[in-house]
Design a protein around this motif. Structure first.
Motif, mmCIF file in Angstrom:
data_model
loop_
_atom_site.group_PDB
_atom_site.id
_atom_site.type_symbol
_atom_site.label_atom_id
_atom_site.label_comp_id
_atom_site.label_asym_id
_atom_site.label_seq_id
_atom_site.Cartn_x
_atom_site.Cartn_y
_atom_site.Cartn_z
ATOM 1 N N ASP A 15 -38.896 -15.352 -1.766
ATOM 2 C CA ASP A 15 -40.217 -15.513 -1.167
ATOM 3 C C ASP A 15 -41.165 -16.228 -2.130
ATOM 4 O OD1 ASP A 15 -39.442 -14.236 1.147
ATOM 5 O OD2 ASP A 15 -40.329 -12.304 0.615
ATOM 6 N N VAL A 16 -41.886 -17.198 -1.588
ATOM 7 C CA VAL A 16 -42.852 -17.971 -2.362
ATOM 8 C C VAL A 16 -44.157 -17.991 -1.588
ATOM 9 C CG1 VAL A 16 -43.427 -20.228 -3.347
ATOM 10 C CG2 VAL A 16 -41.052 -19.440 -3.345
ATOM 11 N N ARG A 17 -45.249 -17.728 -2.281
ATOM 12 C CA ARG A 17 -46.586 -17.774 -1.695
ATOM 13 C C ARG A 17 -47.332 -18.895 -2.383
ATOM 14 N NH1 ARG A 17 -50.656 -18.376 0.473
ATOM 15 N NH2 ARG A 17 -52.217 -16.869 1.093
ATOM 16 N N VAL A 18 -47.806 -19.884 -1.626
ATOM 17 C CA VAL A 18 -48.546 -21.003 -2.201
ATOM 18 C C VAL A 18 -50.013 -20.911 -1.793
ATOM 19 C CG1 VAL A 18 -46.550 -22.542 -2.375
ATOM 20 C CG2 VAL A 18 -47.924 -22.570 -0.300
ATOM 21 N N ILE A 19 -50.889 -21.301 -2.718
ATOM 22 C CA ILE A 19 -52.329 -21.252 -2.468
ATOM 23 C C ILE A 19 -52.930 -22.588 -2.887
ATOM 24 C CG2 ILE A 19 -54.499 -20.062 -2.960
ATOM 25 C CD1 ILE A 19 -52.824 -17.612 -3.745
ATOM 26 N N HIS A 20 -53.620 -23.217 -1.963
ATOM 27 C CA HIS A 20 -54.249 -24.511 -2.241
ATOM 28 C C HIS A 20 -55.549 -24.342 -3.026
ATOM 29 C CE1 HIS A 20 -57.422 -23.992 0.776
ATOM 30 N NE2 HIS A 20 -56.495 -23.546 1.608
ATOM 31 N N GLY A 21 -56.078 -25.455 -3.484
ATOM 32 C CA GLY A 21 -57.325 -25.457 -4.228
ATOM 33 C C GLY A 21 -58.544 -25.616 -3.339
ATOM 34 N N ASN A 22 -59.683 -25.788 -3.979
ATOM 35 C CA ASN A 22 -60.945 -25.958 -3.272
ATOM 36 C C ASN A 22 -60.991 -27.333 -2.606
ATOM 37 O OD1 ASN A 22 -63.508 -25.248 -2.409
ATOM 38 N ND2 ASN A 22 -64.497 -25.882 -4.294
ATOM 39 N N LEU A 23 -61.758 -27.445 -1.542
ATOM 40 C CA LEU A 23 -61.883 -28.679 -0.770
ATOM 41 C C LEU A 23 -60.511 -29.156 -0.318
ATOM 42 C CD1 LEU A 23 -64.525 -30.651 -2.891
ATOM 43 C CD2 LEU A 23 -64.915 -28.955 -1.089
ATOM 44 N N ALA A 24 -59.667 -28.218 0.045
ATOM 45 C CA ALA A 24 -58.287 -28.538 0.384
ATOM 46 C C ALA A 24 -57.837 -27.698 1.576
ATOM 47 C CB ALA A 24 -57.383 -28.283 -0.824
ATOM 48 N N SER A 25 -56.543 -27.767 1.830
ATOM 49 C CA SER A 25 -55.925 -27.001 2.908
ATOM 50 C C SER A 25 -54.440 -26.888 2.607
ATOM 51 C CB SER A 25 -56.127 -27.717 4.256
ATOM 52 O OG SER A 25 -55.362 -28.910 4.276
ATOM 53 N N SER A 43 -27.606 -20.282 2.148
ATOM 54 C CA SER A 43 -27.819 -19.373 1.025
ATOM 55 C C SER A 43 -29.303 -19.097 0.779
ATOM 56 C CB SER A 43 -27.190 -19.937 -0.246
ATOM 57 O OG SER A 43 -27.867 -21.114 -0.639
ATOM 58 N N MET A 44 -30.174 -19.798 1.497
ATOM 59 C CA MET A 44 -31.610 -19.586 1.311
ATOM 60 C C MET A 44 -32.097 -18.503 2.261
ATOM 61 S SD MET A 44 -33.003 -23.413 0.854
ATOM 62 C CE MET A 44 -32.976 -24.170 -0.748
ATOM 63 N N TYR A 45 -32.668 -17.473 1.704
ATOM 64 C CA TYR A 45 -33.082 -16.350 2.522
ATOM 65 C C TYR A 45 -34.557 -16.012 2.377
ATOM 66 C CZ TYR A 45 -32.551 -14.135 -2.010
ATOM 67 O OH TYR A 45 -32.646 -13.838 -3.335
ATOM 68 N N GLY A 46 -35.282 -16.706 1.533
ATOM 69 C CA GLY A 46 -36.684 -16.387 1.296
ATOM 70 C C GLY A 46 -37.614 -17.080 2.279
ATOM 71 N N ARG A 47 -38.883 -16.732 2.141
ATOM 72 C CA ARG A 47 -39.918 -17.321 2.987
ATOM 73 C C ARG A 47 -40.920 -18.061 2.114
ATOM 74 N NH1 ARG A 47 -41.741 -11.730 5.483
ATOM 75 N NH2 ARG A 47 -41.346 -11.200 3.320
ATOM 76 N N LEU A 48 -41.445 -19.151 2.629
ATOM 77 C CA LEU A 48 -42.537 -19.856 1.989
ATOM 78 C C LEU A 48 -43.767 -19.632 2.857
ATOM 79 C CD1 LEU A 48 -42.640 -23.086 0.127
ATOM 80 C CD2 LEU A 48 -44.278 -22.779 1.973
ATOM 81 N N VAL A 49 -44.791 -19.066 2.269
ATOM 82 C CA VAL A 49 -45.996 -18.745 3.032
ATOM 83 C C VAL A 49 -47.159 -19.568 2.495
ATOM 84 C CG1 VAL A 49 -47.585 -16.929 3.752
ATOM 85 C CG2 VAL A 49 -45.146 -16.419 3.480
ATOM 86 N N ALA A 50 -47.706 -20.420 3.353
ATOM 87 C CA ALA A 50 -48.861 -21.256 3.037
ATOM 88 C C ALA A 50 -49.917 -20.993 4.104
ATOM 89 C CB ALA A 50 -48.459 -22.723 3.029
ATOM 90 N N VAL A 51 -51.066 -20.507 3.678
ATOM 91 C CA VAL A 51 -52.144 -20.174 4.608
ATOM 92 C C VAL A 51 -53.459 -20.698 4.029
ATOM 93 C CG1 VAL A 51 -53.391 -18.283 5.736
ATOM 94 C CG2 VAL A 51 -50.938 -18.090 5.343
ATOM 95 N N ASP A 52 -54.269 -21.317 4.867
ATOM 96 C CA ASP A 52 -55.575 -21.796 4.425
ATOM 97 C C ASP A 52 -56.453 -20.623 4.019
ATOM 98 O OD1 ASP A 52 -55.410 -24.155 7.051
ATOM 99 O OD2 ASP A 52 -55.284 -24.616 4.926
ATOM 100 N N TRP A 53 -57.187 -20.796 2.905
ATOM 101 C CA TRP A 53 -58.126 -19.738 2.572
ATOM 102 C C TRP A 53 -59.432 -19.936 3.312
ATOM 103 C CZ3 TRP A 53 -61.913 -21.318 -1.226
ATOM 104 C CH2 TRP A 53 -61.532 -22.249 -2.181
ATOM 105 N N LEU A 54 -60.181 -18.882 3.393
ATOM 106 C CA LEU A 54 -61.394 -18.788 4.198
ATOM 107 C C LEU A 54 -62.278 -20.027 4.062
ATOM 108 C CD1 LEU A 54 -62.795 -16.749 6.070
ATOM 109 C CD2 LEU A 54 -63.987 -15.865 4.068
ATOM 110 N N GLY A 55 -62.604 -20.626 5.200
ATOM 111 C CA GLY A 55 -63.484 -21.783 5.224
ATOM 112 C C GLY A 55 -62.790 -23.116 5.033
ATOM 113 N N ALA A 171 -60.886 -32.031 3.356
ATOM 114 C CA ALA A 171 -61.898 -31.803 2.317
ATOM 115 C C ALA A 171 -63.300 -31.894 2.910
ATOM 116 C CB ALA A 171 -61.733 -32.791 1.173
ATOM 117 N N PHE A 172 -63.545 -32.958 3.648
ATOM 118 C CA PHE A 172 -64.869 -33.155 4.232
ATOM 119 C C PHE A 172 -65.187 -32.076 5.264
ATOM 120 C CE2 PHE A 172 -67.852 -35.279 7.203
ATOM 121 C CZ PHE A 172 -68.894 -35.483 6.300
ATOM 122 N N GLY A 173 -64.159 -31.538 5.887
ATOM 123 C CA GLY A 173 -64.354 -30.568 6.959
ATOM 124 C C GLY A 173 -64.441 -29.105 6.525
ATOM 125 N N VAL A 174 -64.399 -28.828 5.200
ATOM 126 C CA VAL A 174 -64.511 -27.425 4.795
ATOM 127 C C VAL A 174 -65.845 -26.850 5.245
ATOM 128 C CG1 VAL A 174 -62.947 -27.655 2.791
ATOM 129 C CG2 VAL A 174 -65.434 -27.885 2.470
#
Length: 180
Positions: A15-25, A43-55, A171-174
């Motif tokens: 399992d991998v959790r990714v988090i983007h930076g500011n002015l991003a998605s 052989s791959m059994y994990g999950r990759l979770v990418a979710v936009d942070w608030l705003g 970025a412009f749409g945050v």
């Protein structure tokens, strides 16, 4: 992609959790997600979770500016991990996402096995002088200026590329509170 589609259709060996930076998605992670999806095998059994942070991206906006505090954003991400049953996770975060990740790891270190922080914001945050505050104000008001500044920060950027145009749009749409 929806959260459920991201979780179910993009596998990693763990399992991998990714988090983007500011002015991003989460769009910033799409090339990684696509690569992992193409390389996926039995052989791959994990999950990759990418979710936009608030705003950011497709997420809802904050009710108040305090919702954008790094500790509050970290709590949001931890609540998501709890809701979908993520533990023993590899955490990958970029820029301001790195600061959010640090707060997550301080609050619940038992949830993480490894962390990779790409160009993270320091624990003290970023202090901007008046010229940068003015630049951020202009970026929030003028999409073409936002694109110009962002394209100057991404090495080898082709501003006409459709993927980059999507990043500029995100970025412009945050949410307006994020610019402050």
């Amino acid at each position: 992609k929806s959260l459920q589609d991201t979780i179910e259709n993009n596998s990693c060996s763990e399992d991998v959790r990714v988090i983007h930076g500011n002015l991003a998605s989460t769009r910033w992670w799409e090339p990684t997600i696509e690569f992992l999806y193409e390389e996926r095998n039995s052989s791959m059994y994990g999950r990759l979770v990418a979710v936009d942070w608030l705003g950011c991206g497709k997420s809802s906006g904050p009710a108040q500016v305090e919702d954008l505090d790094m500790k509050s954003l970290a709590a949001d991400h931890l609540a998501l991990m709890d809701a979908i049953g993520l533990s023993n996770v590899h955490l990958v975060a970029h820029s301001t996402g790195g600061l959010i990740a640090l707060y997550m790891m301080m609050k619940a270190p038992e949830l993480f096995s490894k962390a990779v922080l790409l160009d993270p914001v320091s624990a003290e945050g970023v202090k901007f002088g008046p010229e940068m505050t003015d630049a951020f104000k202009q970026m929030s008001e003028k999409r073409d200026f936002c694109e110009l500044v962002m394209s100057g920060t991404v090495h080898g950027c082709d501003p006409k590329d459709a993927f980059m145009q999507g990043l500029f749009d995100d970025a412009f749409g945050v949410n307006k509170m994020i610019w402050n």
